[in-house]
Design a protein around this motif. Structure first.
Motif, PDB file in Angstrom:
ATOM      1  N   LEU A 355      -0.249  -7.589  -7.243  1.00  9.09           N
ATOM      2  CA  LEU A 355      -0.665  -7.999  -5.897  1.00  9.09           C
ATOM      3  C   LEU A 355       0.409  -7.685  -4.859  1.00  9.09           C
ATOM      4  N   ILE A 356       1.674  -8.007  -5.160  1.00  9.08           N
ATOM      5  CA  ILE A 356       2.720  -7.799  -4.143  1.00  9.08           C
ATOM      6  C   ILE A 356       3.286  -6.389  -4.192  1.00  9.08           C
ATOM      7  N   THR A 357       2.855  -5.581  -5.143  1.00  6.55           N
ATOM      8  CA  THR A 357       3.195  -4.152  -5.146  1.00  6.55           C
ATOM      9  C   THR A 357       2.215  -3.360  -4.288  1.00  6.55           C
ATOM     10  N   ALA A 358       0.957  -3.797  -4.274  1.00  5.75           N
ATOM     11  CA  ALA A 358      -0.120  -3.035  -3.638  1.00  5.75           C
ATOM     12  C   ALA A 358       0.100  -2.729  -2.152  1.00  5.75           C
ATOM     13  N   PRO A 359       0.654  -3.635  -1.342  1.00  2.00           N
ATOM     14  CA  PRO A 359       0.788  -3.319   0.086  1.00  2.00           C
ATOM     15  C   PRO A 359       1.679  -2.112   0.372  1.00  2.00           C
ATOM     16  N   TYR A 360       2.533  -1.761  -0.580  1.00  2.00           N
ATOM     17  CA  TYR A 360       3.492  -0.689  -0.338  1.00  2.00           C
ATOM     18  C   TYR A 360       3.148   0.601  -1.072  1.00  2.00           C
ATOM     19  N   LEU A 361       2.038   0.615  -1.788  1.00  2.52           N
ATOM     20  CA  LEU A 361       1.730   1.783  -2.611  1.00  2.52           C
ATOM     21  C   LEU A 361       1.427   3.017  -1.767  1.00  2.52           C
ATOM     22  N   ASP A 362       0.696   2.841  -0.694  1.00  2.00           N
ATOM     23  CA  ASP A 362       0.403   3.994   0.164  1.00  2.00           C
ATOM     24  C   ASP A 362       1.688   4.671   0.633  1.00  2.00           C
ATOM     25  N   GLU A 363       2.600   3.857   1.107  1.00  2.00           N
ATOM     26  CA  GLU A 363       3.871   4.393   1.605  1.00  2.00           C
ATOM     27  C   GLU A 363       4.683   5.032   0.482  1.00  2.00           C
ATOM     28  N   MET A 364       4.724   4.376  -0.691  1.00  2.00           N
ATOM     29  CA  MET A 364       5.531   4.899  -1.798  1.00  2.00           C
ATOM     30  C   MET A 364       4.934   6.172  -2.392  1.00  2.00           C
ATOM     31  N   LEU A 365       3.601   6.255  -2.427  1.00  2.00           N
ATOM     32  CA  LEU A 365       2.976   7.451  -2.986  1.00  2.00           C
ATOM     33  C   LEU A 365       3.246   8.689  -2.134  1.00  2.00           C
ATOM     34  N   ALA A 366       3.651   8.490  -0.898  1.00  2.00           N
ATOM     35  CA  ALA A 366       4.016   9.624  -0.052  1.00  2.00           C
ATOM     36  C   ALA A 366       5.437  10.113  -0.332  1.00  2.00           C
ATOM     37  N   LYS A 367       6.190   9.361  -1.154  1.00  2.00           N
ATOM     38  CA  LYS A 367       7.569   9.728  -1.472  1.00  2.00           C
ATOM     39  C   LYS A 367       7.609  10.575  -2.747  1.00  2.00           C
ATOM     40  N   ARG A 368       8.496  11.571  -2.723  1.00  2.00           N
ATOM     41  CA  ARG A 368       8.596  12.464  -3.890  1.00  2.00           C
ATOM     42  C   ARG A 368       9.113  11.731  -5.118  1.00  2.00           C
ATOM     43  N   TRP A 369       9.984  10.745  -4.955  1.00  2.00           N
ATOM     44  CA  TRP A 369      10.586  10.103  -6.129  1.00  2.00           C
ATOM     45  C   TRP A 369       9.523   9.436  -6.990  1.00  2.00           C
ATOM     46  N   LEU A 370       8.524   8.781  -6.375  1.00  3.61           N
ATOM     47  CA  LEU A 370       7.494   8.122  -7.167  1.00  3.61           C
ATOM     48  C   LEU A 370       6.561   9.140  -7.803  1.00  3.61           C
ATOM     49  N   ARG A 371       6.269  10.199  -7.093  1.00  3.87           N
ATOM     50  CA  ARG A 371       5.420  11.230  -7.683  1.00  3.87           C
ATOM     51  C   ARG A 371       6.110  11.880  -8.880  1.00  3.87           C
ATOM     52  N   TRP A 372       7.418  12.104  -8.755  1.00  2.00           N
ATOM     53  CA  TRP A 372       8.157  12.688  -9.877  1.00  2.00           C
ATOM     54  C   TRP A 372       8.211  11.713 -11.067  1.00  2.00           C
ATOM     55  N   LEU A 373       8.398  10.423 -10.801  1.00  2.00           N
ATOM     56  CA  LEU A 373       8.392   9.443 -11.898  1.00  2.00           C
ATOM     57  C   LEU A 373       7.041   9.424 -12.606  1.00  2.00           C
ATOM     58  N   GLY A 374       5.953   9.497 -11.845  1.00  5.93           N
ATOM     59  CA  GLY A 374       4.631   9.541 -12.457  1.00  5.93           C
ATOM     60  C   GLY A 374       4.448  10.773 -13.318  1.00  5.93           C
TER      61      GLY A 374
END
Length: 586
Positions: A355-374
């Motif tokens: 629940l408290i991760t969801a508000p920031y997912l849009d912003e984080m998915l735009a970052k390369r670091w999270l895409r690379w981790l995925g």
């Protein structure tokens, strides 16, 4: 001349957004139902816990005694009966134990996802609600447990439902009925596993937020303080739905010490004593920290981004983050303080974490670091599964043979390794299709493939060996249709999977005593009575040449024999051993 009918006005932007939100919600619901329910009806209960609860539920249906769960002739006092009630009730509806035993877990998981979806959309917006539900659904441990007929999915639901009611009141309210509902759900959690009361810890960060004048707290009139106390009344009311009838029934059996022992065990030994003086699963204070990383993948990949954002939200006095995050910390500390620890104990944290991760997912998915981790996550899973499958197929290693023997697996061994290859290839394929730009879709596709293959391929492939249905079919093939079977040093799956009523001589009773009682029972009708025994319980008291070795299953060797195989006046002295602790693998 008649005027032309006016054209209907095009839908407004708000109407289009509402329509899109409804469509996306039902797509999410379909996706969740598919992942959680795939494979239902393709397997029987698997050890260690599933056969125990299903056997107790089956005995409830057969005996009509729904108040005191039984394991054979013994009362089962290690857990409250909520899950067993729901399994028995599900059977009364669907009339199939293969479906009924898993149905409560699936429905509980769906209910959990709805609760955090609703909180996300009310506290933020529908997109955040969808992200919250998907975050939990992508958590490997959450789905793995939801597809198991254990108590944990149910207690997670009741705790999350309690949190839903409390947060709706504290952040979106005031709504005293939802507050009382949340407290009632916490009580239902208590009669599910004892720890349901943890939901009310949400009130502690709320008090802090009120005193510090945080943003987002509902304007609740605290003048009528008695309404807060009614929450305790509703919590106790839910507990009393089971506790009072159980105590009254136990008192009616006051002449039988077994019922007094049941009351003491379930109310004291399995609760406060178990927490303060745990006798198994002993681990250090930092046991849960690594588990919160690899058990909660891929949700845990977001930690590098959420931790600083949570800190910024706390500095901004955002109560929407404080209350769930403060509750997570309190639950983590509660379980870390006890010496007895298992990975599933902290599973109730996952919904609030999502629940408290969801508000920031849009912003984080735009970052390369999270895409690379995925991408790395999918590459690692795919490589490990592909490597294991190809290596096992090419070399037939000794560990694979030992694993198949320990588990009593008699199916085509190559099928296991091909299943690994398919799962691994699916992770790589998902990444190749969606690439780095849409890696979140690749992760969702990879997890979807994992659970589909596991449910449709793994369940039927492993069921005979894991559930003991293959072993008990061999037992039934050796005995006549009207013969009786007695169980000595048995496991719950043995009684559950047998095609007839079985006689047992206790479950936690010392095995030498079980053996002697079984021999006496068998001697009363030697022509038609068989004993089914785990090998250590026989000691040197059975002539193996006159007994039938029915195979190796669940890491144990099992034998079947009639009275002529028993050596007279022999007591198997080497078989007295402490019963296995609750929740141990079997």
């Amino acid at each position: 001349m008649a005027s032309a009918a006016p054209h209907p006005a095009p839908p407004s932007r708000g109407e289009r957004e509402q329509s899109s939100d409804r469509r996306n919600f039902w797509l999410l619901a379909f996706f969740a139902i598919l992942i959680l329910s795939v494979g239902i009806g393709l397997r029987d209960p698997w050890p260690s816990d599933e056969p125990r609860y299903t056997l107790a539920a089956k005995q409830m249906v057969e005996s009509g005694d729904w108040l005191f769960p039984h394991r054979g002739v013994e009362l089962y006092a290690d857990k409250p009966p909520m899950l067993m009630w729901l399994e028995a009730a599900s059977f009364e509806v669907v009339r199939s134990w293969r479906v009924a035993f898993i149905l409560p877990s699936i429905l509980a998981a769906l209910g959990t996802l709805w609760c955090i979806y609703d909180l996300g959309q009310r506290l933020w917006n529908p997109r955040v609600g969808r992200y919250a539900a998907l975050g939990a659904l992508m958590c490997i441990q959450f789905v793995f447990q939801a597809k198991r007929a254990q108590i944990d999915p149910l207690v997670v639901f009741f705790i999350t439902a309690a949190n839903w009611g409390l947060l709706r009141h504290l952040l979106c309210g005031p709504d005293w009925r939802l507050y009382w509902f949340g407290c009632f759900c916490a009580g239902l959690g208590v009669i599910t596993k004892g720890v349901g009361f943890l939901a009310v810890l949400m009130l502690l960060p709320y008090v802090w937020a009120v005193l510090r004048r945080w943003d987002g707290i509902a304007a609740i009139d605290n003048g009528k303080w008695w309404r807060w106390l009614l929450g305790l009344v509703f919590l106790l009311l839910a507990i009393d739905l089971w506790l009072i009838p159980m105590l009254l029934a136990a008192r009616a059996h006051a002449s039988d010490p077994v019922y007094a022992a049941y009351v003491h065990n379930i109310l004291f030994k399995q609760t406060a004593h178990r927490y303060a003086n745990a006798w198994h699963h002993i681990h250090g204070p930092f046991f849960y920290l690594p588990l919160m990383v690899y058990n909660w993948l891929p949700l845990s990949l977001t930690y590098p981004g959420t931790l600083p954002r949570w800190w910024q939200a706390l500095k901004a006095k955002d109560a929407r983050i404080l209350l769930p995050l403060g509750w997570i910390v309190l639950v983590f500390l509660f379980f870390s303080a006890s010496g007895g620890k298992r990975d599933v104990y902290i599973l109730p944290i996952v919904p609030m974490l999502a629940l408290i991760t969801a508000p920031y997912l849009d912003e984080m998915l735009a970052k390369r670091w999270l895409r690379w981790l995925g991408a790395i996550f999918l590459l690692l899973i795919g490589s490990c599964m592909l490597g294991l499958g190809i290596y096992a197929l090419a070399t037939h290693p000794a560990f694979a043979t030992k694993l198949a023997y320990d588990r009593g697996f008699e199916g085509p061994a190559d099928s296991l390794w091909w299943m690994c290859i398919v799962i691994g290839a699916a992770q790589w394929l998902a990444l190749a299709i969606f690439r780095l730009r849409r890696v979140h879709c690749a992760v969702a596709g990879g997890m979807f493939a994992l659970w589909m293959v596991w449910g449709l391929w793994g369940y039927p492939l492993l069921n005979d060996s894991s559930s003991s249905v293959g072993l008990m079919d061999r037992v039934a093939a050796h005995v006549g249709p009207h013969d009786d079977i007695g169980l000595v040093d048995w496991k719950e799956q043995n009684m559950l999977m047998l095609d007839r009523h079985a006689t047992d001589f206790g479950f936690s009773t010392p095995t030498s005593q079980q053996f002697m009682l079984g021999v006496q029972w068998q001697a009363a009708a030697p022509a038609t009575r068989w004993l089914f025994v785990q090998e250590p319980a026989m000691g040197q008291c059975v002539d193996r040449s006159k007994a039938i070795d029915v195979g190796h299953a669940n890491r144990r060797d099992w034998w079947l024999f009639k009275a002529d195989a028993v050596i007279p006046n022999c007591i198997p002295k080497n078989s007295d051993e402490a019963p296995e602790p609750e929740d141990a693998a079997s």
